[in-house]
Motif scaffolding. Structure first.
Motif, PDB file in Angstrom:
ATOM      1  N   GLN A   1       0.963  -1.269  -0.018  1.00  0.00           N
ATOM      2  CA  GLN A   1      -0.030  -0.076  -0.134  1.00  0.00           C
ATOM      3  C   GLN A   1       0.865   1.357  -0.142  1.00  0.00           C
ATOM      4  O   GLN A   1       0.515   2.310  -0.586  1.00  0.00           O
ATOM      5  CB  GLN A   1      -0.965  -0.093   1.202  1.00  0.00           C
ATOM      6  CG  GLN A   1      -2.006  -1.081   1.014  1.00  0.00           C
ATOM      7  CD  GLN A   1      -2.876  -1.140   2.097  1.00  0.00           C
ATOM      8  OE1 GLN A   1      -2.558  -0.757   3.364  1.00  0.00           O
ATOM      9  NE2 GLN A   1      -4.265  -1.669   1.923  1.00  0.00           N
ATOM     10  N   ASN A   2       1.950   1.323   0.563  1.00  0.00           N
ATOM     11  CA  ASN A   2       2.874   2.264   0.707  1.00  0.00           C
ATOM     12  C   ASN A   2       3.711   2.341  -0.729  1.00  0.00           C
ATOM     13  O   ASN A   2       3.448   3.774  -0.994  1.00  0.00           O
ATOM     14  CB  ASN A   2       3.986   1.929   1.612  1.00  0.00           C
ATOM     15  CG  ASN A   2       3.573   2.493   3.194  1.00  0.00           C
ATOM     16  OD1 ASN A   2       2.595   3.088   3.496  1.00  0.00           O
ATOM     17  ND2 ASN A   2       4.308   1.955   3.979  1.00  0.00           N
ATOM     18  N   LEU A   3       3.976   1.401  -1.327  1.00  0.00           N
ATOM     19  CA  LEU A   3       4.607   1.566  -2.839  1.00  0.00           C
ATOM     20  C   LEU A   3       3.353   2.327  -3.678  1.00  0.00           C
ATOM     21  O   LEU A   3       3.867   2.991  -4.500  1.00  0.00           O
ATOM     22  CB  LEU A   3       4.867   0.237  -2.848  1.00  0.00           C
ATOM     23  CG  LEU A   3       6.213  -0.127  -2.423  1.00  0.00           C
ATOM     24  CD1 LEU A   3       6.460  -1.791  -2.573  1.00  0.00           C
ATOM     25  CD2 LEU A   3       7.509   0.634  -2.641  1.00  0.00           C
ATOM     26  N   MET A   4       2.139   1.717  -3.655  1.00  0.00           N
ATOM     27  CA  MET A   4       1.181   2.100  -4.417  1.00  0.00           C
ATOM     28  C   MET A   4       1.004   3.548  -4.277  1.00  0.00           C
ATOM     29  O   MET A   4       0.686   4.519  -5.131  1.00  0.00           O
ATOM     30  CB  MET A   4      -0.137   1.419  -4.312  1.00  0.00           C
ATOM     31  CG  MET A   4      -0.002   0.026  -4.988  1.00  0.00           C
ATOM     32  SD  MET A   4       0.252   0.159  -6.974  1.00  0.00           S
ATOM     33  CE  MET A   4      -1.079   1.341  -7.562  1.00  0.00           C
ATOM     34  N   ALA A   5       0.898   4.082  -2.952  1.00  0.00           N
ATOM     35  CA  ALA A   5       0.630   5.488  -2.430  1.00  0.00           C
ATOM     36  C   ALA A   5       1.858   6.357  -3.077  1.00  0.00           C
ATOM     37  O   ALA A   5       1.200   7.423  -3.525  1.00  0.00           O
ATOM     38  CB  ALA A   5       0.404   5.558  -1.147  1.00  0.00           C
ATOM     39  N   LYS A   6       2.917   6.083  -3.093  1.00  0.00           N
ATOM     40  CA  LYS A   6       4.071   6.833  -3.371  1.00  0.00           C
ATOM     41  C   LYS A   6       4.466   6.782  -4.925  1.00  0.00           C
ATOM     42  O   LYS A   6       4.402   7.806  -5.495  1.00  0.00           O
ATOM     43  CB  LYS A   6       5.423   6.169  -2.895  1.00  0.00           C
ATOM     44  CG  LYS A   6       6.482   7.017  -3.077  1.00  0.00           C
ATOM     45  CD  LYS A   6       7.820   6.548  -2.657  1.00  0.00           C
ATOM     46  CE  LYS A   6       9.000   7.393  -3.097  1.00  0.00           C
ATOM     47  NZ  LYS A   6      10.595   6.808  -2.838  1.00  0.00           N
ATOM     48  N   HIS A   7       4.251   5.630  -5.506  1.00  0.00           N
ATOM     49  CA  HIS A   7       4.424   5.402  -6.766  1.00  0.00           C
ATOM     50  C   HIS A   7       3.367   5.307  -7.885  1.00  0.00           C
ATOM     51  O   HIS A   7       3.635   5.441  -9.228  1.00  0.00           O
ATOM     52  CB  HIS A   7       5.560   4.142  -7.320  1.00  0.00           C
ATOM     53  CG  HIS A   7       6.802   4.330  -6.383  1.00  0.00           C
ATOM     54  ND1 HIS A   7       7.849   5.015  -6.871  1.00  0.00           N
ATOM     55  CD2 HIS A   7       7.193   3.627  -5.323  1.00  0.00           C
ATOM     56  CE1 HIS A   7       8.699   4.705  -6.161  1.00  0.00           C
ATOM     57  NE2 HIS A   7       8.461   4.167  -4.908  1.00  0.00           N
ATOM     58  N   ASP A   8       2.105   5.032  -7.508  1.00  0.00           N
ATOM     59  CA  ASP A   8       0.982   5.113  -8.251  1.00  0.00           C
ATOM     60  C   ASP A   8       1.100   4.153  -9.526  1.00  0.00           C
ATOM     61  O   ASP A   8       0.975   4.811 -10.573  1.00  0.00           O
ATOM     62  CB  ASP A   8       0.602   6.380  -8.413  1.00  0.00           C
ATOM     63  CG  ASP A   8      -0.656   6.577  -9.107  1.00  0.00           C
ATOM     64  OD1 ASP A   8      -1.693   5.706  -9.180  1.00  0.00           O
ATOM     65  OD2 ASP A   8      -1.111   7.678  -9.533  1.00  0.00           O
ATOM     66  N   ASN A   9       1.718   3.080  -9.564  1.00  0.00           N
ATOM     67  CA  ASN A   9       2.130   2.098 -10.436  1.00  0.00           C
ATOM     68  C   ASN A   9       0.911   0.993 -10.779  1.00  0.00           C
ATOM     69  O   ASN A   9       0.964   0.144  -9.991  1.00  0.00           O
ATOM     70  CB  ASN A   9       3.546   1.640 -10.083  1.00  0.00           C
ATOM     71  CG  ASN A   9       4.146   0.640 -11.317  1.00  0.00           C
ATOM     72  OD1 ASN A   9       3.246  -0.184 -12.169  1.00  0.00           O
ATOM     73  ND2 ASN A   9       5.213   1.003 -11.737  1.00  0.00           N
ATOM     74  N   PRO A  10       0.305   1.383 -11.854  1.00  0.00           N
ATOM     75  CA  PRO A  10      -0.674   0.277 -12.261  1.00  0.00           C
ATOM     76  C   PRO A  10      -0.176  -1.177 -12.437  1.00  0.00           C
ATOM     77  O   PRO A  10      -0.909  -2.007 -12.411  1.00  0.00           O
ATOM     78  CB  PRO A  10      -1.504   1.009 -13.397  1.00  0.00           C
ATOM     79  CG  PRO A  10      -0.616   1.954 -13.984  1.00  0.00           C
ATOM     80  CD  PRO A  10       0.262   2.564 -12.567  1.00  0.00           C
ATOM     81  N   ARG A  11       0.791  -1.205 -13.118  1.00  0.00           N
ATOM     82  CA  ARG A  11       1.425  -2.476 -13.437  1.00  0.00           C
ATOM     83  C   ARG A  11       1.598  -3.225 -12.138  1.00  0.00           C
ATOM     84  O   ARG A  11       1.697  -4.461 -11.960  1.00  0.00           O
ATOM     85  CB  ARG A  11       2.665  -2.243 -14.295  1.00  0.00           C
ATOM     86  CG  ARG A  11       2.442  -1.889 -15.782  1.00  0.00           C
ATOM     87  CD  ARG A  11       3.464  -1.750 -16.536  1.00  0.00           C
ATOM     88  NE  ARG A  11       3.419  -1.058 -17.764  1.00  0.00           N
ATOM     89  CZ  ARG A  11       4.071  -0.698 -18.654  1.00  0.00           C
ATOM     90  NH1 ARG A  11       4.971  -1.762 -18.864  1.00  0.00           N
ATOM     91  NH2 ARG A  11       3.771  -0.117 -19.835  1.00  0.00           N
ATOM     92  N   PHE A  12       2.196  -2.559 -11.254  1.00  0.00           N
ATOM     93  CA  PHE A  12       2.655  -2.983  -9.982  1.00  0.00           C
ATOM     94  C   PHE A  12       1.292  -3.631  -9.149  1.00  0.00           C
ATOM     95  O   PHE A  12       1.219  -4.600  -8.638  1.00  0.00           O
ATOM     96  CB  PHE A  12       3.282  -2.098  -9.211  1.00  0.00           C
ATOM     97  CG  PHE A  12       3.615  -2.566  -7.520  1.00  0.00           C
ATOM     98  CD1 PHE A  12       4.734  -3.468  -7.572  1.00  0.00           C
ATOM     99  CD2 PHE A  12       3.048  -2.102  -6.673  1.00  0.00           C
ATOM    100  CE1 PHE A  12       4.948  -3.854  -5.961  1.00  0.00           C
ATOM    101  CE2 PHE A  12       3.379  -2.546  -5.255  1.00  0.00           C
ATOM    102  CZ  PHE A  12       4.280  -3.465  -5.194  1.00  0.00           C
ATOM    103  N   ALA A  13       0.305  -2.761  -9.480  1.00  0.00           N
ATOM    104  CA  ALA A  13      -1.214  -3.202  -8.725  1.00  0.00           C
ATOM    105  C   ALA A  13      -1.587  -4.392  -9.391  1.00  0.00           C
ATOM    106  O   ALA A  13      -1.985  -5.379  -8.655  1.00  0.00           O
ATOM    107  CB  ALA A  13      -2.142  -1.856  -8.984  1.00  0.00           C
ATOM    108  N   LEU A  14      -1.529  -4.398 -10.680  1.00  0.00           N
ATOM    109  CA  LEU A  14      -2.105  -5.706 -11.491  1.00  0.00           C
ATOM    110  C   LEU A  14      -1.047  -7.079 -10.908  1.00  0.00           C
ATOM    111  O   LEU A  14      -1.459  -8.090 -10.436  1.00  0.00           O
ATOM    112  CB  LEU A  14      -1.663  -5.613 -12.884  1.00  0.00           C
ATOM    113  CG  LEU A  14      -2.788  -4.754 -13.701  1.00  0.00           C
ATOM    114  CD1 LEU A  14      -2.410  -4.620 -15.049  1.00  0.00           C
ATOM    115  CD2 LEU A  14      -4.157  -5.261 -13.711  1.00  0.00           C
ATOM    116  N   ALA A  15       0.181  -6.840 -10.826  1.00  0.00           N
ATOM    117  CA  ALA A  15       1.055  -7.942 -10.444  1.00  0.00           C
ATOM    118  C   ALA A  15       0.744  -8.233  -8.933  1.00  0.00           C
ATOM    119  O   ALA A  15       0.723  -9.360  -8.567  1.00  0.00           O
ATOM    120  CB  ALA A  15       2.498  -7.340 -10.920  1.00  0.00           C
TER     121      ALA A  15
END
Length: 173
Positions: free
Chosen positions: A52-66
């Motif tokens: 969640q911290n990584l998504m909040a900071k980087h907003d990376n959709p590919r990371f979210a899918l993975a």
């Protein structure tokens, strides 16, 4: 042996880190550098709070899918094979094609009767609906990712706005 899903997740994490060192990322996440090394290497699953911290900071959709794929073993995976064309125009056309095929499959199957009462003749139709729906979902996910990335629109904010709409309509509590 590391799974393809884990490879996609670790690759997305390394891409998010970019020029930042593992030590810098570790300090931002309040974990050890060794933990970051293990996350990136696939030796350790990324905990929910770190993800969640990584998504909040980087907003990376590919990371979210993975992430979703790794933890649930469901949902679309980022397409990266030799036959995929991820140019926005190609993604748009493929999405329109997949939505049309899903629409036609859904339209062709009657949902009036309980599925338990349908004959075995209907099983292939039901499976076709599911197959086409999953393909449409995959193409729609790629459309969202490609547009967010190319237009510099926040993936996180896009989903956040959607969730607010669902709540305001009474679909979520």
């Amino acid at each position: 042996m590391m799974t393809m899903t884990k490879n996609r997740l670790t690759q997305a994490m390394r891409e998010m880190r970019g020029d930042e060192t593992q030590q810098q990322m570790a300090m931002e996440l309040n974990v050890s550098r060794e933990a970051v090394t293990k996350y990136e290497g696939g030796a350790r699953n990324i905990p929910q709070d770190i993800a969640q911290n990584l998504m909040a900071k980087h907003d990376n959709p590919r990371f979210a899918l993975a992430l979703r794929s790794q933890y649930t073993k469901t949902g679309p995976m980022w397409l990266d094979g030799p036959n995929v064309d991820l140019h926005r125009s190609a993604v748009r056309e493929k999405t329109l094609e997949e939505i049309k095929e899903a629409y036609e499959a859904i339209k062709a199957l009657s949902f009036a009767q309980p599925f338990q009462s349908l004959s075995s003749w209907h099983s292939p139709q039901i499976e076709k609906v599911l197959e086409e729906a999953v393909e449409a979902i995959t193409s729609l996910e790629h459309l969202v990712v490609v547009v967010c990335e190319e237009a510099s629109i926040s993936y996180n904010e896009t989903w956040h706005k959607h969730h607010i709409q669902l709540r305001s309509k009474g679909y979520l509590q």
